[in-house]
Write a protein that holds these residues in place. Sequence first.
Motif, mmCIF file in Angstrom:
data_model
loop_
_atom_site.group_PDB
_atom_site.id
_atom_site.type_symbol
_atom_site.label_atom_id
_atom_site.label_comp_id
_atom_site.label_asym_id
_atom_site.label_seq_id
_atom_site.Cartn_x
_atom_site.Cartn_y
_atom_site.Cartn_z
ATOM 1 N N SER A 207 46.900 -8.591 102.576
ATOM 2 C CA SER A 207 45.823 -9.575 102.413
ATOM 3 C C SER A 207 44.441 -8.938 102.438
ATOM 4 O O SER A 207 43.462 -9.551 101.998
ATOM 5 C CB SER A 207 45.916 -10.642 103.507
ATOM 6 N N ASN A 208 44.334 -7.707 102.954
ATOM 7 C CA ASN A 208 43.044 -7.029 103.050
ATOM 8 C C ASN A 208 42.785 -6.060 101.896
ATOM 9 O O ASN A 208 41.851 -5.274 101.934
ATOM 10 C CB ASN A 208 42.920 -6.295 104.388
ATOM 11 N N ILE A 209 43.613 -6.136 100.852
ATOM 12 C CA ILE A 209 43.377 -5.318 99.665
ATOM 13 C C ILE A 209 42.266 -5.970 98.838
ATOM 14 O O ILE A 209 42.368 -7.137 98.463
ATOM 15 C CB ILE A 209 44.657 -5.203 98.807
ATOM 16 N N THR A 210 41.212 -5.208 98.560
ATOM 17 C CA THR A 210 40.091 -5.745 97.779
ATOM 18 C C THR A 210 39.919 -5.035 96.443
ATOM 19 O O THR A 210 39.205 -5.521 95.567
ATOM 20 C CB THR A 210 38.773 -5.625 98.568
ATOM 21 N N LYS A 211 40.585 -3.892 96.282
ATOM 22 C CA LYS A 211 40.490 -3.124 95.042
ATOM 23 C C LYS A 211 41.734 -2.266 94.916
ATOM 24 O O LYS A 211 42.279 -1.803 95.924
ATOM 25 C CB LYS A 211 39.229 -2.247 95.061
ATOM 26 N N ALA A 212 42.207 -2.059 93.696
ATOM 27 C CA ALA A 212 43.394 -1.226 93.493
ATOM 28 C C ALA A 212 43.258 -0.423 92.211
ATOM 29 O O ALA A 212 42.654 -0.889 91.228
ATOM 30 C CB ALA A 212 44.656 -2.081 93.446
ATOM 31 N N VAL A 213 43.817 0.769 92.213
ATOM 32 C CA VAL A 213 43.850 1.592 91.001
ATOM 33 C C VAL A 213 44.816 0.931 90.016
ATOM 34 O O VAL A 213 45.935 0.571 90.393
ATOM 35 C CB VAL A 213 44.333 3.023 91.325
ATOM 36 N N PRO A 214 44.440 0.743 88.762
ATOM 37 C CA PRO A 214 45.366 0.143 87.794
ATOM 38 C C PRO A 214 46.568 1.061 87.575
ATOM 39 O O PRO A 214 46.456 2.285 87.650
ATOM 40 C CB PRO A 214 44.519 0.002 86.533
ATOM 41 N N PHE A 215 47.718 0.457 87.274
ATOM 42 C CA PHE A 215 48.915 1.261 87.064
ATOM 43 C C PHE A 215 49.881 0.581 86.106
ATOM 44 O O PHE A 215 49.831 -0.631 85.882
ATOM 45 C CB PHE A 215 49.614 1.573 88.399
ATOM 46 N N GLY A 216 50.747 1.398 85.535
ATOM 47 C CA GLY A 216 51.826 0.921 84.691
ATOM 48 C C GLY A 216 53.152 1.448 85.183
ATOM 49 O O GLY A 216 53.208 2.234 86.134
ATOM 50 N N VAL A 217 54.221 1.024 84.517
ATOM 51 C CA VAL A 217 55.579 1.340 84.961
ATOM 52 C C VAL A 217 56.440 1.754 83.775
ATOM 53 O O VAL A 217 56.349 1.150 82.701
ATOM 54 C CB VAL A 217 56.227 0.116 85.648
ATOM 55 N N VAL A 218 57.256 2.778 83.985
ATOM 56 C CA VAL A 218 58.385 3.064 83.105
ATOM 57 C C VAL A 218 59.630 2.875 83.969
ATOM 58 O O VAL A 218 59.900 3.677 84.869
ATOM 59 C CB VAL A 218 58.333 4.485 82.517
#
Length: 386
Positions: free
Chosen positions: A124-135
């Motif tokens: 709940s305290n996440i305010t920003k995240a590095v974008p990511f993708g998945v294989v």
Amino acid sequence: MFNFDFYNPTRIVFGKETVAKIDSLIPENARVLVLYGGTSAERTGTLAEVRQALGQRTVYEFGGIEPNPTFETLSEAVALVRAKNIDFLLAVGGGSVIDGTKFVASAAHFEGEDTWQILEAWGSNITKAVPFGVVLTLPATGSEMNSAAVITRSATKTKALLSNPLVFPQFSVLDPTKTFTLPARQLANGVVDAFVHTVEQYLTYPVDARVQDRYAEGLLQTLIEIGPKVVGEPTDYDSRANLMWTATQALNGLIGAGVPQDWASHFIGHELTAIHEIDHGRTLAIVLPSIMDLRRNNKRAKLLQYAHRVWNITEGDDDSRIDQAIQKTREFFEELGVKTRLSDYGMTEKDIEPIIEQLIKHGMTKLGEHQDITPEISRQILKASL
């Protein structure tokens, strides 16, 4: 049906030879960190495909993410992201690698001194995240199309959850041919995991959510139809494709929208994995039949619906039909090669109390769709699972 707010921004790229498409999905100037698990991604050639698709981008790699991703290992990846100014992550693997990537994505920009606080706050305290993708290489958890992750802290044998819309993958590449080299054990675990994910959102109590019910029943029937073939027969594209898409659908939010959810099998199972290192899918196959049996009065209406619509059981009184449905469920898991008793894994009654102590320690004292599964009831469930 309950009120709900459904949101899922993940783009799905499905089918053969789709790994190359990540080139068009990741910014050309991105500094990319590829995260993966053991040696299989390299051995099968998937990492080579990924490297080729990434072209001339600046690319770093981080391997060794465990089947139950640990805070300790992932913290090393967080340090690498910060040191190299990484601005895009790419998870190559199954649910554990994807879950781990979600933590890395959120921890890289976390302002607190201790990133474990993310797990203590359930994300709940996440305010920003590095974008990511998945294989995706292993269909099971549905992590490729949701915003949740489970992380283990080895030092305390604690499994903790994070969930936050900021950690939805931007895209997930689902190529069913990537499952062709998987061992039968992992495939069986994947089928069970998808099955129980569906059951956790379906086998509760009726709220007249007809779309969700029929959707869930269709997923369960699909897994029952294809499961033995996926595990026991030579590789077949169509059955693997259906497994991969079913596992994704089982936990992308659709069947859980507007309905009560259980998750007791998962929370109890997490402690079995943390303490005894039993595969996650196998812990679910152990716990679920006992929950279905001991909680039959709470789940009666949906158990009878499950017996009728999923297993086509229509003969006998209510309890007889429920008994048959539970037995059919257990037999399905066993047919996949997944044992369903604690004793099958060398456990006895003396091993139960440490699990209860961990449940209490981690605040898992009010489980289930009614929040009424106490530690004493969890103890009964585990004893019935022997």
